[in-house]
Design an enzyme around this catalytic site. Structure first.
Site, mmCIF file in Angstrom:
data_model
loop_
_atom_site.group_PDB
_atom_site.id
_atom_site.type_symbol
_atom_site.label_atom_id
_atom_site.label_comp_id
_atom_site.label_asym_id
_atom_site.label_seq_id
_atom_site.Cartn_x
_atom_site.Cartn_y
_atom_site.Cartn_z
ATOM 1 N N HIS A 118 0.857 -1.191 0.000
ATOM 2 C CA HIS A 118 0.000 0.000 0.000
ATOM 3 C C HIS A 118 0.889 1.236 0.000
ATOM 4 O O HIS A 118 1.836 1.320 0.787
ATOM 5 C CB HIS A 118 -0.906 -0.013 1.232
ATOM 6 N N GLU A 151 9.797 4.049 -5.321
ATOM 7 C CA GLU A 151 11.150 3.505 -5.118
ATOM 8 C C GLU A 151 11.212 2.732 -3.804
ATOM 9 O O GLU A 151 11.841 1.680 -3.720
ATOM 10 C CB GLU A 151 12.185 4.640 -5.092
HETATM 11 C C1 GRF Z 1 1.510 0.831 -6.275
HETATM 12 O O1 GRF Z 1 1.676 2.153 -5.862
HETATM 13 C C2 GRF Z 1 0.927 0.001 -5.173
HETATM 14 O O2 GRF Z 1 1.368 0.375 -3.913
HETATM 15 C C3 GRF Z 1 -0.547 0.301 -5.305
HETATM 16 O O3 GRF Z 1 -0.762 0.342 -6.682
HETATM 17 C C4 GRF Z 1 0.440 0.707 -7.350
HETATM 18 C C5 GRF Z 1 0.744 -0.380 -8.315
HETATM 19 O O4 GRF Z 1 1.870 -0.083 -9.106
HETATM 20 N N1 GRF Z 1 -1.332 -0.657 -4.575
HETATM 21 P P1 GRF Z 1 2.554 -1.204 -9.961
HETATM 22 O O5 GRF Z 1 1.478 -1.850 -10.832
HETATM 23 O O6 GRF Z 1 3.199 -2.196 -9.040
HETATM 24 O O7 GRF Z 1 3.564 -0.481 -10.804
#
Ligand code: GRF
Length: 202
Positions: free
Chosen positions: A112, A175
């Site tokens: 999250h 990051e």
């Molecule tokens: C990330 O910021 C994650 O924390 C949230 O959705 C986003 C997904 O990004 N739950 P990705 O698909 O992993 O690039």
């Protein structure tokens, strides 16, 4: 060392998925990415997973309409078919019902983009900026029954700096996400191995 069989559930670009795939390439990493599942057929992450030689599946939620459990039964069948032991939610944009959460109790992680328990739900970066938060960050937690709840495995804080926009803050948090998710999965595997060994000694 038998590596735990992990499925990553995605809905979109899959950058956290990539971080997990990269980490699992290390010979001493205790988990292997055995499957990537998306609920959206057009998720960009699917192509990347395929390019990495990882099995992929699409379980589209749309044909199931409001029947969340029917969708989850289809998902569960795919996970069982691949003998999955642990699940990582990585930008998986579906609410899970207790039916599925209970089946994966203690074996499902979520990432999250906020320091839980602050800023559960969507638009975390916008809300952190609006609140004037000076620190923000990312959390990996074991999935519980409520949205963005459950025991915290790892967190990383990042500063909010003057002039930050949603985009600059999101990039800084992302990051951190990519650093902590592979570490948290490793910790979960090690903890579960300890628990199992502890039980067998009793
Ligand atoms: C990330 O910021 C994650 O924390 C949230 O959705 C986003 C997904 O990004 N739950 P990705 O698909 O992993 O690039």
């Amino acid at each position: 060392m038998t590596r735990k069989r992990v499925a990553i559930l995605i809905s979109g670009r899959g950058s956290n998925m990539v971080a997990l795939i990269e980490a699992a390439k290390a010979p001493d990493y205790p988990a292997e990415i055995s499957l990537v599942v998306s609920n959206r057929p057009d998720a960009a992450g699917l192509a990347r997973a395929k390019a990495e030689g990882i099995a992929t599946a699409v379980v589209d939620h749309k044909p199931y309409g409001k029947d969340r459990e029917a969708f989850e039964r289809a998902l569960q069948a795919v996970l069982e078919g691949r003998r999955i032991e642990l699940v990582c939610l990585a930008g998986f944009m579906r609410l899970l019902s207790p039916w599925l959460v209970e089946r994966w109790q203690g074996r499902m992680l979520n990432i999250h983009p906020a320091l839980l328990p602050a800023f559960k739900g969507l638009d975390t970066h916008r809300r952190a900026l609006a609140a004037g938060a000076q620190a923000h960050g990312a959390t990996v937690h074991v999935v519980g029954n409520e949205l963005d709840s459950g025991p915290i495995v790892l967190q990383e804080a990042v500063p909010v700096v003057a002039g930050d926009t949603e985009e600059t803050l999101a990039a800084r948090v992302l990051e951190a996400e990519h650093r902590i998710y592979p570490q948290a999965l490793k910790l979960l595997v090690q903890k579960r191995v300890q628990e199992i060994e502890g039980k067998s000694r009793r």
